[in-house]
Motif scaffolding. Structure first.
Motif, PDB file in Angstrom:
ATOM      1  N   ILE A  91      58.401  36.522  62.531  1.00 37.56           N
ATOM      2  CA  ILE A  91      59.309  35.429  62.873  1.00 37.56           C
ATOM      3  C   ILE A  91      59.026  34.882  64.269  1.00 37.56           C
ATOM      4  CG2 ILE A  91      61.734  34.784  63.141  1.00 37.56           C
ATOM      5  CD1 ILE A  91      60.932  35.384  60.260  1.00 37.56           C
ATOM      6  N   ILE A  92      58.732  35.758  65.223  1.00 36.70           N
ATOM      7  CA  ILE A  92      58.497  35.317  66.605  1.00 36.70           C
ATOM      8  C   ILE A  92      57.290  34.378  66.667  1.00 36.70           C
ATOM      9  CG2 ILE A  92      57.987  36.086  68.962  1.00 36.70           C
ATOM     10  CD1 ILE A  92      60.606  37.235  68.279  1.00 36.70           C
ATOM     11  N   ARG A  93      56.221  34.740  65.973  1.00 40.35           N
ATOM     12  CA  ARG A  93      55.030  33.882  65.975  1.00 40.35           C
ATOM     13  C   ARG A  93      55.302  32.577  65.238  1.00 40.35           C
ATOM     14  NH1 ARG A  93      50.074  37.129  63.964  1.00 40.35           N
ATOM     15  NH2 ARG A  93      49.090  35.112  64.298  1.00 40.35           N
ATOM     16  N   ALA A  94      56.127  32.617  64.198  1.00 38.33           N
ATOM     17  CA  ALA A  94      56.491  31.390  63.488  1.00 38.33           C
ATOM     18  C   ALA A  94      57.317  30.479  64.402  1.00 38.33           C
ATOM     19  CB  ALA A  94      57.263  31.718  62.222  1.00 38.33           C
ATOM     20  N   GLN A  95      58.170  31.069  65.220  1.00 33.06           N
ATOM     21  CA  GLN A  95      58.956  30.270  66.165  1.00 33.06           C
ATOM     22  C   GLN A  95      58.055  29.630  67.215  1.00 33.06           C
ATOM     23  OE1 GLN A  95      61.781  33.240  67.424  1.00 33.06           O
ATOM     24  NE2 GLN A  95      63.296  32.587  65.899  1.00 33.06           N
ATOM     25  N   ALA A  96      56.977  30.302  67.590  1.00 37.85           N
ATOM     26  CA  ALA A  96      56.007  29.709  68.520  1.00 37.85           C
ATOM     27  C   ALA A  96      55.344  28.497  67.884  1.00 37.85           C
ATOM     28  CB  ALA A  96      54.966  30.742  68.941  1.00 37.85           C
ATOM     29  N   ASN A  97      55.026  28.591  66.590  1.00 34.19           N
ATOM     30  CA  ASN A  97      54.464  27.436  65.877  1.00 34.19           C
ATOM     31  C   ASN A  97      55.473  26.291  65.838  1.00 34.19           C
ATOM     32  OD1 ASN A  97      52.210  29.023  65.363  1.00 34.19           O
ATOM     33  ND2 ASN A  97      52.053  28.366  63.238  1.00 34.19           N
ATOM     34  N   LEU A  98      56.741  26.623  65.605  1.00 37.51           N
ATOM     35  CA  LEU A  98      57.784  25.599  65.569  1.00 37.51           C
ATOM     36  C   LEU A  98      57.910  24.903  66.923  1.00 37.51           C
ATOM     37  CD1 LEU A  98      60.103  24.153  64.154  1.00 37.51           C
ATOM     38  CD2 LEU A  98      61.585  26.067  64.808  1.00 37.51           C
ATOM     39  N   ALA A  99      57.858  25.667  67.996  1.00 39.92           N
ATOM     40  CA  ALA A  99      57.928  25.074  69.337  1.00 39.92           C
ATOM     41  C   ALA A  99      56.748  24.141  69.578  1.00 39.92           C
ATOM     42  CB  ALA A  99      57.970  26.174  70.392  1.00 39.92           C
ATOM     43  N   ARG A 100      55.595  24.537  69.116  1.00 43.78           N
ATOM     44  CA  ARG A 100      54.401  23.694  69.292  1.00 43.78           C
ATOM     45  C   ARG A 100      54.501  22.409  68.486  1.00 43.78           C
ATOM     46  NH1 ARG A 100      48.253  25.392  69.563  1.00 43.78           N
ATOM     47  NH2 ARG A 100      47.474  23.303  69.943  1.00 43.78           N
ATOM     48  N   ILE A 101      55.025  22.508  67.258  1.00 39.30           N
ATOM     49  CA  ILE A 101      55.210  21.312  66.426  1.00 39.30           C
ATOM     50  C   ILE A 101      56.188  20.365  67.107  1.00 39.30           C
ATOM     51  CG2 ILE A 101      56.163  20.452  64.251  1.00 39.30           C
ATOM     52  CD1 ILE A 101      55.046  22.998  62.915  1.00 39.30           C
ATOM     53  N   ARG A 102      57.271  20.916  67.630  1.00 37.30           N
ATOM     54  CA  ARG A 102      58.263  20.065  68.303  1.00 37.30           C
ATOM     55  C   ARG A 102      57.671  19.401  69.537  1.00 37.30           C
ATOM     56  NH1 ARG A 102      63.481  24.004  67.478  1.00 37.30           N
ATOM     57  NH2 ARG A 102      64.053  23.188  65.433  1.00 37.30           N
ATOM     58  N   THR A 103      56.776  20.091  70.224  1.00 39.65           N
ATOM     59  CA  THR A 103      56.111  19.496  71.383  1.00 39.65           C
ATOM     60  C   THR A 103      55.197  18.352  70.950  1.00 39.65           C
ATOM     61  OG1 THR A 103      56.139  21.620  72.516  1.00 39.65           O
ATOM     62  CG2 THR A 103      54.599  19.974  73.344  1.00 39.65           C
ATOM     63  N   LEU A 104      54.500  18.533  69.842  1.00 39.77           N
ATOM     64  CA  LEU A 104      53.572  17.510  69.364  1.00 39.77           C
ATOM     65  C   LEU A 104      54.297  16.300  68.782  1.00 39.77           C
ATOM     66  CD1 LEU A 104      50.913  19.795  67.646  1.00 39.77           C
ATOM     67  CD2 LEU A 104      50.632  18.496  69.758  1.00 39.77           C
ATOM     68  N   CYS A 105      55.419  16.522  68.119  1.00 37.28           N
ATOM     69  CA  CYS A 105      56.121  15.426  67.461  1.00 37.28           C
ATOM     70  C   CYS A 105      56.958  14.595  68.431  1.00 37.28           C
ATOM     71  CB  CYS A 105      57.036  15.964  66.364  1.00 37.28           C
ATOM     72  SG  CYS A 105      56.159  16.487  64.884  1.00 37.28           S
ATOM     73  N   LYS A 106      57.414  15.180  69.492  1.00 36.09           N
ATOM     74  CA  LYS A 106      58.291  14.524  70.473  1.00 36.09           C
ATOM     75  C   LYS A 106      59.664  14.233  69.873  1.00 36.09           C
ATOM     76  CE  LYS A 106      55.051  14.068  73.647  1.00 36.09           C
ATOM     77  NZ  LYS A 106      54.865  15.146  74.530  1.00 36.09           N
ATOM     78  N   THR A 107      59.721  13.517  68.762  1.00 32.54           N
ATOM     79  CA  THR A 107      61.000  13.267  68.085  1.00 32.54           C
ATOM     80  C   THR A 107      61.040  14.121  66.830  1.00 32.54           C
ATOM     81  OG1 THR A 107      60.080  11.434  66.811  1.00 32.54           O
ATOM     82  CG2 THR A 107      61.075  10.892  68.938  1.00 32.54           C
ATOM     83  N   GLY A 108      62.173  14.159  66.183  1.00 35.33           N
ATOM     84  CA  GLY A 108      62.302  14.971  64.970  1.00 35.33           C
ATOM     85  C   GLY A 108      61.302  14.563  63.913  1.00 35.33           C
ATOM     86  N   CYS A 109      60.633  15.534  63.327  1.00 40.98           N
ATOM     87  CA  CYS A 109      59.685  15.243  62.254  1.00 40.98           C
ATOM     88  C   CYS A 109      59.910  16.231  61.119  1.00 40.98           C
ATOM     89  CB  CYS A 109      58.246  15.264  62.755  1.00 40.98           C
ATOM     90  SG  CYS A 109      57.685  16.822  63.413  1.00 40.98           S
ATOM     91  N   ALA A 110      59.477  15.850  59.933  1.00 42.61           N
ATOM     92  CA  ALA A 110      59.704  16.649  58.733  1.00 42.61           C
ATOM     93  C   ALA A 110      59.102  18.054  58.828  1.00 42.61           C
ATOM     94  CB  ALA A 110      59.178  15.917  57.511  1.00 42.61           C
ATOM     95  N   PRO A 111      57.856  18.233  59.308  1.00 40.95           N
ATOM     96  CA  PRO A 111      57.315  19.592  59.384  1.00 40.95           C
ATOM     97  C   PRO A 111      58.160  20.518  60.272  1.00 40.95           C
ATOM     98  CG  PRO A 111      55.535  18.019  59.579  1.00 40.95           C
ATOM     99  CD  PRO A 111      56.815  17.242  59.627  1.00 40.95           C
ATOM    100  N   ALA A 112      58.690  19.995  61.368  1.00 39.09           N
ATOM    101  CA  ALA A 112      59.523  20.820  62.254  1.00 39.09           C
ATOM    102  C   ALA A 112      60.816  21.210  61.548  1.00 39.09           C
ATOM    103  CB  ALA A 112      59.826  20.073  63.545  1.00 39.09           C
ATOM    104  N   THR A 113      61.427  20.272  60.844  1.00 39.62           N
ATOM    105  CA  THR A 113      62.669  20.543  60.124  1.00 39.62           C
ATOM    106  C   THR A 113      62.453  21.567  59.023  1.00 39.62           C
ATOM    107  OG1 THR A 113      63.338  18.269  60.584  1.00 39.62           O
ATOM    108  CG2 THR A 113      64.572  19.442  58.894  1.00 39.62           C
ATOM    109  N   GLU A 114      61.353  21.407  58.262  1.00 43.19           N
ATOM    110  CA  GLU A 114      61.063  22.327  57.158  1.00 43.19           C
ATOM    111  C   GLU A 114      60.765  23.731  57.673  1.00 43.19           C
ATOM    112  OE1 GLU A 114      57.947  20.526  54.874  1.00 43.19           O
ATOM    113  OE2 GLU A 114      59.141  18.717  54.504  1.00 43.19           O
ATOM    114  N   LEU A 115      59.986  23.835  58.750  1.00 43.71           N
ATOM    115  CA  LEU A 115      59.670  25.157  59.292  1.00 43.71           C
ATOM    116  C   LEU A 115      60.920  25.808  59.872  1.00 43.71           C
ATOM    117  CD1 LEU A 115      57.676  27.397  59.863  1.00 43.71           C
ATOM    118  CD2 LEU A 115      56.970  26.179  61.926  1.00 43.71           C
ATOM    119  N   ALA A 116      61.778  25.033  60.522  1.00 42.25           N
ATOM    120  CA  ALA A 116      63.025  25.587  61.062  1.00 42.25           C
ATOM    121  C   ALA A 116      63.893  26.136  59.934  1.00 42.25           C
ATOM    122  CB  ALA A 116      63.774  24.524  61.851  1.00 42.25           C
ATOM    123  N   ALA A 117      63.933  25.435  58.803  1.00 43.20           N
ATOM    124  CA  ALA A 117      64.709  25.918  57.651  1.00 43.20           C
ATOM    125  C   ALA A 117      64.113  27.202  57.087  1.00 43.20           C
ATOM    126  CB  ALA A 117      64.768  24.837  56.578  1.00 43.20           C
TER     127      ALA A 117
END
Length: 166
Positions: free
Chosen positions: A118-144
């Motif tokens: 889970i910790i490494r998955a959260q690191a991926n989520l943080a990176r996606i959020r950094t790349l997207c800047k605004t809310g994006c579908a991959p970030a929402t799906e991974l967070a779920a």
């Protein structure tokens, strides 16, 4: 006389560098044969033929190891087969080619959650959020997926010992 050997060495180095740079293919150009195999592999996967898709996608990756789409689709096939460890490795190969691939980051995050990391998955989520800047579908799906947690596995149940009649 002292400068002639240095000048000759510099000229030779310039000629060698020039020929080596012109002989290389740019990184953004993937072999068309590999792209054709990728398309066939995606079609086989969509048809439910996971074995055929795996064969075609592995061939596409061998024909041109820079085909990031082949690695991502191979990882998706591995996840469909219930092999999250293999999927993580294949997503890592795709991320080595393009570290900012949001789809690969999300897929790897999903596979990491399936593995329980889970910790490494959260690191991926943080990176996606950094790349997207605004809310994006991959970030929402991974967070779920992270909120849902890893799949529940059944523990081995101890069976009572059978007494033999002696």
């Amino acid at each position: 006389m002292r400068y002639s050997s240095v000048a000759l060495a510099a000229a030779l180095a310039a000629v060698c560098m020039g020929t080596s740079l012109s002989g290389q293919k740019p990184d953004d150009r993937v072999d068309p044969r590999s792209m054709a195999l990728l398309a066939q592999g995606r079609a086989a996967r969509a048809a439910g033929n996971l074995d055929g898709a795996t064969d075609l996608l592995e061939t596409a990756a061998v024909v041109d190891p820079r085909n990031r789409g082949a690695f991502v689709t191979l990882a998706e096939v591995a996840q469909a087969r219930g092999l999250p460890g293999k999927a993580i490795r294949l997503y890592r190969e795709a991320l080595l080619l393009e570290p900012n691939d949001v789809a690969a980051l999300q897929g790897q995050g999903d596979a990491l959650v399936a593995k329980g990391a889970i910790i490494r998955a959260q690191a991926n989520l943080a990176r996606i959020r950094t790349l997207c800047k605004t809310g994006c579908a991959p970030a929402t799906e991974l967070a779920a997926t992270i909120a849902k947690g890893p799949p529940v596995t059944t523990a081995q149940i101890d069976k009572p010992a059978v007494k033999s009649a002696e």
